[in-house]
Motif scaffolding. Sequence first.
Motif, PDB file in Angstrom:
ATOM      1  N   ILE B 200       0.872  -1.503   0.089  1.00  0.00           N
ATOM      2  CA  ILE B 200       0.114  -0.131  -0.026  1.00  0.00           C
ATOM      3  C   ILE B 200       0.781   1.252  -0.127  1.00  0.00           C
ATOM      4  O   ILE B 200       0.553   2.113  -0.886  1.00  0.00           O
ATOM      5  N   LEU B 201       1.784   1.225   0.892  1.00  0.00           N
ATOM      6  CA  LEU B 201       2.625   2.586   0.814  1.00  0.00           C
ATOM      7  C   LEU B 201       3.449   2.696  -0.420  1.00  0.00           C
ATOM      8  O   LEU B 201       3.624   3.789  -0.755  1.00  0.00           O
ATOM      9  N   ILE B 202       4.087   1.634  -1.069  1.00  0.00           N
ATOM     10  CA  ILE B 202       4.578   1.832  -2.475  1.00  0.00           C
ATOM     11  C   ILE B 202       3.684   2.394  -3.393  1.00  0.00           C
ATOM     12  O   ILE B 202       3.899   3.204  -4.263  1.00  0.00           O
ATOM     13  N   ALA B 203       2.190   1.807  -3.373  1.00  0.00           N
ATOM     14  CA  ALA B 203       1.422   2.178  -4.282  1.00  0.00           C
ATOM     15  C   ALA B 203       0.921   3.593  -4.076  1.00  0.00           C
ATOM     16  O   ALA B 203       0.567   4.434  -5.030  1.00  0.00           O
ATOM     17  N   GLU B 204       1.101   4.057  -2.748  1.00  0.00           N
ATOM     18  CA  GLU B 204       0.746   5.487  -2.546  1.00  0.00           C
ATOM     19  C   GLU B 204       1.648   6.317  -2.913  1.00  0.00           C
ATOM     20  O   GLU B 204       1.318   7.617  -3.330  1.00  0.00           O
ATOM     21  N   MET B 205       3.022   6.073  -3.141  1.00  0.00           N
ATOM     22  CA  MET B 205       3.899   6.768  -3.845  1.00  0.00           C
ATOM     23  C   MET B 205       3.578   6.997  -5.168  1.00  0.00           C
ATOM     24  O   MET B 205       4.077   8.090  -5.770  1.00  0.00           O
ATOM     25  N   SER B 206       3.209   5.850  -5.802  1.00  0.00           N
ATOM     26  CA  SER B 206       2.889   6.053  -7.229  1.00  0.00           C
ATOM     27  C   SER B 206       2.029   4.861  -7.642  1.00  0.00           C
ATOM     28  O   SER B 206       2.264   3.616  -7.317  1.00  0.00           O
ATOM     29  N   THR B 207       0.656   5.288  -8.030  1.00  0.00           N
ATOM     30  CA  THR B 207       0.119   4.203  -8.586  1.00  0.00           C
ATOM     31  C   THR B 207       0.648   3.010  -9.574  1.00  0.00           C
ATOM     32  O   THR B 207       0.315   2.017  -9.458  1.00  0.00           O
ATOM     33  N   ALA B 208       1.388   3.722 -10.401  1.00  0.00           N
ATOM     34  CA  ALA B 208       1.872   3.163 -11.380  1.00  0.00           C
ATOM     35  C   ALA B 208       2.647   1.744 -10.698  1.00  0.00           C
ATOM     36  O   ALA B 208       2.855   0.684 -11.316  1.00  0.00           O
ATOM     37  N   MET B 209       3.449   2.310  -9.837  1.00  0.00           N
ATOM     38  CA  MET B 209       4.389   1.091  -9.197  1.00  0.00           C
ATOM     39  C   MET B 209       3.376  -0.045  -8.558  1.00  0.00           C
ATOM     40  O   MET B 209       3.928  -1.221  -8.336  1.00  0.00           O
ATOM     41  N   ALA B 210       2.276   0.110  -8.383  1.00  0.00           N
ATOM     42  CA  ALA B 210       1.335  -0.924  -7.804  1.00  0.00           C
ATOM     43  C   ALA B 210       1.442  -2.320  -8.745  1.00  0.00           C
ATOM     44  O   ALA B 210       1.051  -3.211  -8.275  1.00  0.00           O
ATOM     45  N   ASN B 211       1.609  -1.827  -9.958  1.00  0.00           N
ATOM     46  CA  ASN B 211       1.674  -2.962 -10.929  1.00  0.00           C
ATOM     47  C   ASN B 211       3.091  -3.433 -11.217  1.00  0.00           C
ATOM     48  O   ASN B 211       3.351  -4.197 -12.376  1.00  0.00           O
ATOM     49  N   ARG B 212       3.986  -2.755 -10.357  1.00  0.00           N
ATOM     50  CA  ARG B 212       5.380  -3.325 -10.692  1.00  0.00           C
ATOM     51  C   ARG B 212       5.987  -3.882  -9.459  1.00  0.00           C
ATOM     52  O   ARG B 212       7.334  -4.060  -9.251  1.00  0.00           O
ATOM     53  N   ILE B 213       5.107  -4.402  -8.460  1.00  0.00           N
ATOM     54  CA  ILE B 213       5.661  -5.098  -7.103  1.00  0.00           C
ATOM     55  C   ILE B 213       6.005  -6.581  -7.298  1.00  0.00           C
ATOM     56  O   ILE B 213       4.845  -7.178  -7.804  1.00  0.00           O
ATOM     57  N   ILE B 214       7.015  -7.042  -6.947  1.00  0.00           N
ATOM     58  CA  ILE B 214       7.171  -8.512  -6.664  1.00  0.00           C
ATOM     59  C   ILE B 214       7.347  -8.419  -5.218  1.00  0.00           C
ATOM     60  O   ILE B 214       8.176  -7.985  -4.749  1.00  0.00           O
ATOM     61  N   VAL B 215       6.522  -9.530  -4.486  1.00  0.00           N
ATOM     62  CA  VAL B 215       6.543  -9.596  -3.124  1.00  0.00           C
ATOM     63  C   VAL B 215       7.622 -10.615  -2.923  1.00  0.00           C
ATOM     64  O   VAL B 215       7.487 -11.685  -3.313  1.00  0.00           O
ATOM     65  N   ASP B 216       8.341 -10.028  -1.688  1.00  0.00           N
ATOM     66  CA  ASP B 216       9.238 -11.340  -1.098  1.00  0.00           C
ATOM     67  C   ASP B 216       8.888 -11.261   0.248  1.00  0.00           C
ATOM     68  O   ASP B 216       9.396 -10.708   1.072  1.00  0.00           O
ATOM     69  N   PRO B 217       8.127 -12.342   0.601  1.00  0.00           N
ATOM     70  CA  PRO B 217       7.452 -12.549   1.875  1.00  0.00           C
ATOM     71  C   PRO B 217       8.601 -13.214   2.814  1.00  0.00           C
ATOM     72  O   PRO B 217       8.380 -13.122   4.010  1.00  0.00           O
ATOM     73  N   THR B 218       9.760 -13.287   2.510  1.00  0.00           N
ATOM     74  CA  THR B 218      11.077 -13.735   3.313  1.00  0.00           C
ATOM     75  C   THR B 218      10.613 -15.437   3.490  1.00  0.00           C
ATOM     76  O   THR B 218       9.546 -15.540   4.192  1.00  0.00           O
TER      77      THR B 218
END
Lengths: 264, 324
Positions: B200-218
């Motif tokens: 959410i925080l990354i998407a708030e910085m830029s909505t375009a980034m919301a579609n560029r996230i790869i999650v590393d859940p560790t």
Amino acid sequence: MIIIGERINGMFKDIAQAIKDQNPAAVQEWARKQEHNGAHYLDINVGPSSATPIEAMKWLVEVTQEVSDLPLCLDSTKYDAIEAGLKLCKRPAMINSVPAEMAKMERVFAMAAEYGAEVVALAMNEEGIPKDADSRIALAAELVATADAFGIAPDMLYIDPLVLPCNVAQDHGPEVMRTLREIKLISDPAPKTVIGLSNVSQGTKNRELINRTFAVMAMANGLDAGIVDANDDELMAAIASARIILNMDIYCDSYVNVFIQRNR
Amino acid sequence: MAVEILKEKYRNKVGEVVLGATSDQGGTRSHTITVGGEEALPFLHFEGEIPNRPVLVLEVWDIVPTEWNPCFEKHYGDVWSDPAAWARKCVEEFGAEMIQIRLKSADPDLGDSSPEDCAAIVKKVLGAVGVPLIIVGCGKPEKDNLIYNPIAEAAAGENLLLGVAELENYKAVTSACMANQHNIIAQSPIDINICKQLNILIAEMSTAMANRIIVDPTIAALGYGIEYSYSIMERARNGALQGDKMLAMPMIGNVGLEAWRAKEANSPTEDEPGWGEQEERGLLWETTTAMAYLQSGIDILVMRHPEALKVIKSSIDDLMKDNS
């Protein structure tokens, strides 16, 4: 909980005026505002005073769909008006509402089957609103059985157990809660449940507090949908919180915003 | 009467992320790789489309990995003093589909190489291989924050996967990715709430980034908490399929790194004669860890042992066969 935004209703002065003047500004503003604040459906009601309900319904459906892609919940006691509206709906709509009275069920369920619409079905009949849970559940079962005869699956129905204002009919509260739980046992798949939330607080002094308290209690008892004021931020936050407590959404610190924004 | 198979119907699907860019798209990669897009739980092809294979990556360090088990020397010893040659060998000889460069040399205790040096290493590897690249820092945020931007600029147009962003430290890497249109690894410490919040925080910085996230859940290795990370990933994927858009991202895991931290992978044969030969044991540890994560919905597996990669590749071939 599925949020059905209640605000486009001719009972409100600005909407009544908009219909009278054929000026879509107020209607479209409320459509946008409710969608922005997390509504899943928009209730459309021409109000009690409209002289030409069919024309008014068609107009409201059209101007609302110009600004919102949300599905509509067509709210009227005049089924010809609902049918006129259904013809114009771009997405499968909801019919609001039908009581457990045979002639009305036949009319509404036939129409729902034809248009693929969901139906708000009221746990009442010619004799009025029952006092206890058992009679409400019996009416709900009658609604489910009749819908089935028209080929409508139980989960296309939203049964409204009908809540009365808590300042005049306090004893209905627990009966409604029990009704919500037991409706789920009627069939498999179970019918859904809906409540017109503002009824519970009619004529009281703490309307918003009572509405949101009732909403979260009803959710804990299995309520699926509510016809509510989507622009009541405290209510929406309470619903979002109840979804977290009930493990319906995964918690994160911004969960309230996530709940409100998920449609955008 | 035929038995009807009960099929789950999901409301949402995992977002797709394209990694790398060809010359038409402003980069220099020979091809792009798309991850995510799942419409159902892992490999249940009969319930929904699984449009993209999980991707197998080999890790390359920009320093000689002296801390690795000695058994890796015979595979990588001839190239590991040169990240470009190492990357080339991983792709050409071992079949890696992507390369992850870990910029260990940036670590103030391991050489403290400058941001410009780091960018130069990335450029060199880009010149050596055609596959899309994953770039991660040395793991010390105060230094990594200085290298993200130079790397992102030097590799502008290449559509990298750059990381890592963490809850306490996501702005520098997010803005580097935003400005140069790269993808981002959002890492959370085996915690689904933080995972969602960070997205959410990354998407708030830029909505375009919301579609560029790869999650590393560790992720954790077999025997070291694999069930915790597995259940987090399973919950995230279920949430994604049920409509939680802030969890509907592809997932990455450092399988090799974690598996090769395990005592069971590293103990010499002579110390534990009953456990079998060390290298085989280690690669089985990595393979088993990877197999479990394939079933949790992982999209990108960063491997270490070339034989483990080979086994997992053939398992993915089997799992991707249509079972609908």
